[in-house]
Write a protein that holds these residues in place. Structure first.
Motif, mmCIF file in Angstrom:
data_model
loop_
_atom_site.group_PDB
_atom_site.id
_atom_site.type_symbol
_atom_site.label_atom_id
_atom_site.label_comp_id
_atom_site.label_asym_id
_atom_site.label_seq_id
_atom_site.Cartn_x
_atom_site.Cartn_y
_atom_site.Cartn_z
ATOM 1 N N ALA A 1 2.503 -2.906 -9.901
ATOM 2 C CA ALA A 1 2.387 -4.001 -10.872
ATOM 3 C C ALA A 1 2.399 -5.353 -10.183
ATOM 4 O O ALA A 1 1.816 -6.325 -10.666
ATOM 5 C CB ALA A 1 3.521 -3.917 -11.884
ATOM 6 N N ALA A 2 3.065 -5.438 -9.022
ATOM 7 C CA ALA A 2 3.131 -6.686 -8.271
ATOM 8 C C ALA A 2 2.031 -6.785 -7.217
ATOM 9 O O ALA A 2 2.000 -7.740 -6.442
ATOM 10 C CB ALA A 2 4.505 -6.815 -7.602
ATOM 11 N N GLY A 3 1.143 -5.795 -7.164
ATOM 12 C CA GLY A 3 0.057 -5.826 -6.188
ATOM 13 C C GLY A 3 0.450 -5.344 -4.808
ATOM 14 O O GLY A 3 -0.292 -5.531 -3.847
ATOM 15 N N LEU A 4 1.625 -4.707 -4.682
ATOM 16 C CA LEU A 4 2.091 -4.198 -3.398
ATOM 17 C C LEU A 4 1.705 -2.736 -3.239
ATOM 18 O O LEU A 4 1.652 -1.990 -4.226
ATOM 19 C CB LEU A 4 3.614 -4.310 -3.282
ATOM 20 N N THR A 5 1.437 -2.320 -2.023
ATOM 21 C CA THR A 5 1.182 -0.914 -1.747
ATOM 22 C C THR A 5 2.044 -0.458 -0.582
ATOM 23 O O THR A 5 2.155 -1.151 0.434
ATOM 24 C CB THR A 5 -0.306 -0.648 -1.415
ATOM 25 N N LEU A 6 2.647 0.706 -0.743
ATOM 26 C CA LEU A 6 3.485 1.305 0.292
ATOM 27 C C LEU A 6 2.975 2.720 0.524
ATOM 28 O O LEU A 6 2.926 3.519 -0.415
ATOM 29 C CB LEU A 6 4.946 1.332 -0.158
ATOM 30 N N ARG A 7 2.603 3.025 1.762
ATOM 31 C CA ARG A 7 2.053 4.350 2.025
ATOM 32 C C ARG A 7 2.552 4.894 3.362
ATOM 33 O O ARG A 7 2.945 4.154 4.263
ATOM 34 C CB ARG A 7 0.520 4.295 2.043
ATOM 35 N N ARG A 8 2.494 6.219 3.444
ATOM 36 C CA ARG A 8 2.729 6.936 4.700
ATOM 37 C C ARG A 8 1.415 7.621 5.036
ATOM 38 O O ARG A 8 0.948 8.494 4.285
ATOM 39 C CB ARG A 8 3.851 7.965 4.531
ATOM 40 N N ARG A 9 0.793 7.220 6.151
ATOM 41 C CA ARG A 9 -0.549 7.727 6.448
ATOM 42 C C ARG A 9 -0.600 8.397 7.815
ATOM 43 O O ARG A 9 -0.012 7.912 8.780
ATOM 44 C CB ARG A 9 -1.578 6.592 6.403
ATOM 45 N N THR A 10 -1.311 9.512 7.857
ATOM 46 C CA THR A 10 -1.603 10.194 9.115
ATOM 47 C C THR A 10 -3.112 10.145 9.340
ATOM 48 O O THR A 10 -3.899 9.963 8.410
ATOM 49 C CB THR A 10 -1.125 11.654 9.089
ATOM 50 N N GLY A 11 -3.485 10.317 10.614
ATOM 51 C CA GLY A 11 -4.902 10.218 10.968
ATOM 52 C C GLY A 11 -5.257 8.798 11.370
ATOM 53 O O GLY A 11 -4.588 7.838 10.990
ATOM 54 N N GLY A 12 -6.295 8.666 12.154
ATOM 55 C CA GLY A 12 -6.723 7.349 12.590
ATOM 56 C C GLY A 12 -5.841 6.801 13.699
ATOM 57 O O GLY A 12 -4.935 7.464 14.202
ATOM 58 N N SER A 13 -6.081 5.543 14.062
ATOM 59 C CA SER A 13 -5.372 4.937 15.188
ATOM 60 C C SER A 13 -4.084 4.241 14.786
ATOM 61 O O SER A 13 -3.336 3.769 15.647
ATOM 62 C CB SER A 13 -6.289 3.912 15.877
ATOM 63 N N ASP A 14 -3.809 4.135 13.474
ATOM 64 C CA ASP A 14 -2.618 3.404 13.034
ATOM 65 C C ASP A 14 -1.742 4.247 12.109
ATOM 66 O O ASP A 14 -1.211 3.759 11.106
ATOM 67 C CB ASP A 14 -3.016 2.100 12.340
ATOM 68 N N ALA A 15 -1.581 5.511 12.442
ATOM 69 C CA ALA A 15 -0.729 6.382 11.633
ATOM 70 C C ALA A 15 0.677 5.794 11.548
ATOM 71 O O ALA A 15 1.199 5.252 12.520
ATOM 72 C CB ALA A 15 -0.685 7.782 12.238
ATOM 73 N N GLY A 16 1.280 5.903 10.394
ATOM 74 C CA GLY A 16 2.628 5.380 10.207
ATOM 75 C C GLY A 16 2.833 4.920 8.775
ATOM 76 O O GLY A 16 2.097 5.297 7.863
ATOM 77 N N TRP A 17 3.859 4.096 8.589
ATOM 78 C CA TRP A 17 4.152 3.510 7.283
ATOM 79 C C TRP A 17 3.505 2.137 7.204
ATOM 80 O O TRP A 17 3.597 1.337 8.139
ATOM 81 C CB TRP A 17 5.660 3.388 7.088
ATOM 82 N N HIS A 18 2.866 1.858 6.076
ATOM 83 C CA HIS A 18 2.185 0.580 5.874
ATOM 84 C C HIS A 18 2.622 -0.014 4.533
ATOM 85 O O HIS A 18 2.516 0.651 3.499
ATOM 86 C CB HIS A 18 0.659 0.753 5.846
ATOM 87 N N LEU A 19 3.092 -1.250 4.567
ATOM 88 C CA LEU A 19 3.426 -1.990 3.347
ATOM 89 C C LEU A 19 2.531 -3.212 3.299
ATOM 90 O O LEU A 19 2.505 -4.016 4.234
ATOM 91 C CB LEU A 19 4.899 -2.413 3.364
ATOM 92 N N LYS A 20 1.779 -3.372 2.192
ATOM 93 C CA LYS A 20 0.806 -4.459 2.098
ATOM 94 C C LYS A 20 1.193 -5.430 0.981
ATOM 95 O O LYS A 20 1.481 -5.022 -0.140
ATOM 96 C CB LYS A 20 -0.596 -3.908 1.845
ATOM 97 N N PHE A 21 1.180 -6.726 1.361
ATOM 98 C CA PHE A 21 1.464 -7.803 0.419
ATOM 99 C C PHE A 21 0.191 -8.597 0.158
ATOM 100 O O PHE A 21 -0.493 -8.993 1.105
ATOM 101 C CB PHE A 21 2.513 -8.766 0.991
ATOM 102 N N PRO A 22 -0.144 -8.870 -1.107
ATOM 103 C CA PRO A 22 -1.321 -9.704 -1.372
ATOM 104 C C PRO A 22 -1.070 -11.144 -0.957
ATOM 105 O O PRO A 22 0.007 -11.693 -1.189
ATOM 106 C CB PRO A 22 -1.493 -9.583 -2.893
ATOM 107 N N VAL A 23 -2.045 -11.756 -0.304
ATOM 108 C CA VAL A 23 -1.961 -13.151 0.116
ATOM 109 C C VAL A 23 -2.962 -13.992 -0.673
ATOM 110 O O VAL A 23 -2.651 -15.066 -1.175
ATOM 111 C CB VAL A 23 -2.230 -13.288 1.627
ATOM 112 N N ALA A 24 -4.177 -13.475 -0.790
ATOM 113 C CA ALA A 24 -5.271 -14.108 -1.524
ATOM 114 C C ALA A 24 -6.283 -13.003 -1.811
ATOM 115 O O ALA A 24 -6.169 -11.899 -1.269
ATOM 116 C CB ALA A 24 -5.889 -15.234 -0.702
ATOM 117 N N PRO A 25 -7.271 -13.248 -2.672
ATOM 118 C CA PRO A 25 -8.275 -12.213 -2.898
ATOM 119 C C PRO A 25 -8.913 -11.744 -1.589
ATOM 120 O O PRO A 25 -9.439 -12.543 -0.825
ATOM 121 C CB PRO A 25 -9.306 -12.925 -3.797
ATOM 122 N N GLY A 26 -8.817 -10.440 -1.321
ATOM 123 C CA GLY A 26 -9.387 -9.888 -0.105
ATOM 124 C C GLY A 26 -8.545 -10.089 1.137
ATOM 125 O O GLY A 26 -8.972 -9.722 2.237
#
Length: 499
Positions: A53-78
C-alpha cells in the motif's frame, strides 16, 4: 551488511515480437545478447499488505548476479532505492528495521512468488561502455497468501546503468513507442501480480475529496502521518535531510491539533500531541546539531587564513563528528522503542476513528479562517513584545517564542490552503519568511553558546582562543542585523496578510 543502489528503469508491455532493435538510439552502438537468466523471488508483506500500500517491495530472490534480500523504496516515478542484503532464510535484521514503522508487531509473511525467465540485452556505446540493460521478462506469478490464483505475462524492462543520464531512457522510450510498445500500467511486477492474482491493487483506492472543515484537517493530518512513516527509513539510514523532514511532519501535525481544536477534540489529540512533542525533541537533537555544525564550519571557511589561529577546524570537525555519531545512535534506538511504535499506533487509531467536534461539519472557509486569524494575532503580540525589548538574553527568548508561534501559524496556513486558497497561501508564505529570519537569530544564539564552550575547552588545552572570539563577534553582528531588520519585515507582513 546491507548496501544501497539507485534503480532507474522503465517497464513496458510486451507481446510475441519481443524487444525492437535499439541500435542507433542515442549512443547505442551495439546490442549484446547476454543470454537467459532464471529468477525466483518470494515477496513478503503483512497480511493486510501495508508495504504494498505504501509502494514498498520486500523480496528474497535467487538466480542472477544479485541474489539476496531486496527492499525497494519509491523515490519518483521509475526511480527506486534498492537496499540489498545477503541471502538468508529469514528477513535480515537491517532490512526488518527499515520497515518496522510500517510493520510494527505484525508478522511478515510470503504473499507472492514470481518466477521470471529474463532474456537480457546490454545496450553499449562505441567504447563498449554499458548504457542500460534491456530485458524481456516472461513472468509467472502465484499468490501465496489468502484467496488468489496465478497469472502470466511478458514485459520489457529497461534499466539505466549506474551513473547514467536519465534522459537516455527518454530516447529509448521514444523508439519503443514508435515500434508500438506501450508503458506498463503497473509500477512494479509485484503490483501487477497482486492485482491479477487477488483483485484490486493495494493502495489503489483514493481518498474522497475534502468537503467539510473536518475533511480538510484530517487530510492534512493524514499527509503528515504518511511523512513520518515515509522518512523513518531515511532517518535510520542517515539519509541527508531525513531527520529534518520527519521533524517538520511531527511539528505540522502537532500544530494542526492545537490550531484546529474546534475541529478535533483536544481531549483525544492532546495525549498524542505530548508524544509528538517528545519525538520532535529527539529528532531535534540531531537536526540542530547538523545545522549548527554546518553553520560554524561555513563561518570558519569565510575567514582569511591569517584569522585562523590554532587547530580550530580540527576541533570543530571532531566535535561535530562525535556529536552526530552519538546523537544518531540514540535516535535509531528511539525509532525502535515501544514508545515510538505506540505513537504510530495512536495516529492510526485517531485517523481510523477521528474525534470530530460539531464545527468539523461546518463550512470549512469560516472555521479554518477563524483559526488562522487567531494564530496570527498571537504571533503579532509576541513579535511586538520582542520589538519592545533591548538586545540581550530576554530579547533572545522573546524572539525564539515568536519564531515558534510563527511556525505554528505557517502550518495552520498550509493546512487551510486547499480550502482558502490565496489568503492562506499568503499567510503561510509570510510566516515562512518570518520564521526564516527569526531562525537566523536563534541559530546565532546557539552558535555563540557553542563557541563559548569550545573556546573554554581550547583554552584548557593551551590553544589560542582568538578565532573563537572572532567568530563569536560575527555571530553577535548577525543577530543584531535581524533585530534591526525585524520592524520593517513585520510591517511588510502585516500589510500582506489578509486571512
Amino acid at each position: 551488511m546491507a548496501d544501497t543502489k539507485r534503480e532507474i528503469e522503465r517497464k513496458y508491455e510486451s507481446d510475441d515480437s519481443g524487444l525492437p532493435d535499439l541500435t542507433g538510439v542515442g549512443k547505442i552502438a551495439e546490442v549484446l545478447d547476454r543470454g537467459l537468466v532464471e529468477l525466483d523471488a518470494t515477496y513478503y508483506d503483512t497480511a493486510d499488505q501495508r508495504l504494498a500500500a505504501a509502494g514498498l517491495t520486500l523480496r528474497r530472490r535467487t538466480g542472477g548476479s544479485d541474489a539476496g534480500w531486496h527492499l525497494k523504496f519509491p523515490v519518483a516515478p521509475g526511480v527506486r532505492d534498492e537496499i540489498r542484503a545477503p541471502l538468508s532464510d529469514t528477513v535480515p535484521d537491517e532490512i526488518a528495521a527499515l520497515v518496522r514503522s510500517r510493520v510494527r508487531g505484525t508478522e511478515l509473511v510470503p504473499v507472492v512468488r514470481l518466477r521470471s525467465a529474463r532474456d537480457v540485452r546490454h545496450l553499449v556505446d562505441a567504447d563498449g561502455a554499458l548504457l542500460a540493460e534491456a530485458s524481456v521478462d516472461t513472468v509467472t506469478a502465484d499468490r501465496l497468501a489468502g484467496k488468489g490464483g496465478s497469472a502470466q505475462w511478458t514485459e520489457i524492462e529497461v534499466e539505466l546503468a549506474d551513473g547514467g543520464d536519465p534522459a537516455f531512457l527518454d530516447q529509448v522510450d521514444k523508439r519503443l513507442r514508435k515500434a508500438g510498445v506501450r508503458p506498463s500500467k503497473s509500477p512494479s511486477k509485484l503490483a501487477r501480480a497482486l492485482e491479477q492474482t487477488g483483485g484490486r491493487r493495494p493502495g489503489s483506492g483514493r481518498q474522497a475529496k475534502p468537503v467539510t472543515a473536518g475533511d480538510h484537517v484530517l487530510a492534512y493530518v493524514r499527509e503528515q502521518r504518511e511523512a513520518i512513516l515515509g522518512h523513518d527509513p531515511g532517518v535510520r539510514r542517515d539519509v541527508p535531510d531525513a531527520v529534518h523532514q520527519m521533524r517538520v511532519a511531527t511539528r505540522r501535525m502537532r500544530s494542526t491539533f492545537r490550531t484546529y481544536r474546534t475541529v478535533l477534540d483536544p481531549a483525544v489529540t492532546e495525549p498524542v500531541s505530548v508524544e509528538l512533542k517528545w519525538l520532535a525533541g529527539e529528532l531535534g537533537a540531531d537536526r540542530d546539531q547538523e545545522v549548527l555544525s554546518e553553520r560554524l564550519l561555513t563561518a570558519l571557511d569565510d575567514l582569511s587564513p591569517a584569522a585562523v589561529s590554532g587547530p580550530v577546524r580540527r576541533r570543530l570537525t571532531t566535535w561535530a563528528s562525535a556529536k552526530h555519531s552519538s546523537v544518531h545512535g540514540h535516535l535509531v534506538a528511539i525509532l525502535d522503542s515501544a514508545r515510538y511504535l505506540a505513537l504510530l499506533d495512536s495516529l492510526d487509531a485517531l485517523l481510523a476513528d477521528p474525534p470530530l467536534r460539531k464545527k468539523a461539519a461546518r463550512k470549512l472557509e469560516k472555521v479554518l479562517a477563524k483559526a488562522a486569524r487567531k494564530d496570527f494575532a498571537k504571533v503579532s503580540r509576541l513579535v511586538t513584545e520582542a520589538l519592545d525589548l533591548p538586545p540581550g538574553e530576554e530579547c533572545d527568548v522573546a524572539v525564539h517564542q515568536a519564531r515558534k508561534k510563527a511556525k505554528r501559524t505557517r502550518y495552520a496556513g498550509e493546512a487551510a490552503v486547499p480550502a482558502l486558497g490565496g489568503p492562506a497561501r499568503s499567510l503561510a508564505k509570510s510566516m515562512k519568511s518570518l520564521t526564516s529570519r527569526l531562525g537566523e537569530h536563534q541559530d546565532s544564539v546557539m552558535a555563540r553558546r557553542t563557541l563559548r564552550e569550545l573556546a573554554a575547552v581550547a583554552h584548557a588545552a593551551g590553544e589560542s582562543t582568538f578565532t573563537y572570539g572572532l567568530l563569536y563577534g560575527r555571530e553577535e553582528a548577525r543577530a543584531a542585523d535581524v533585530e534591526t531588520d525585524l520592524p520593517g519585515l513585520w510591517n511588510e507582513i502585516r500589510a500582506k496578510v489578509s486571512v
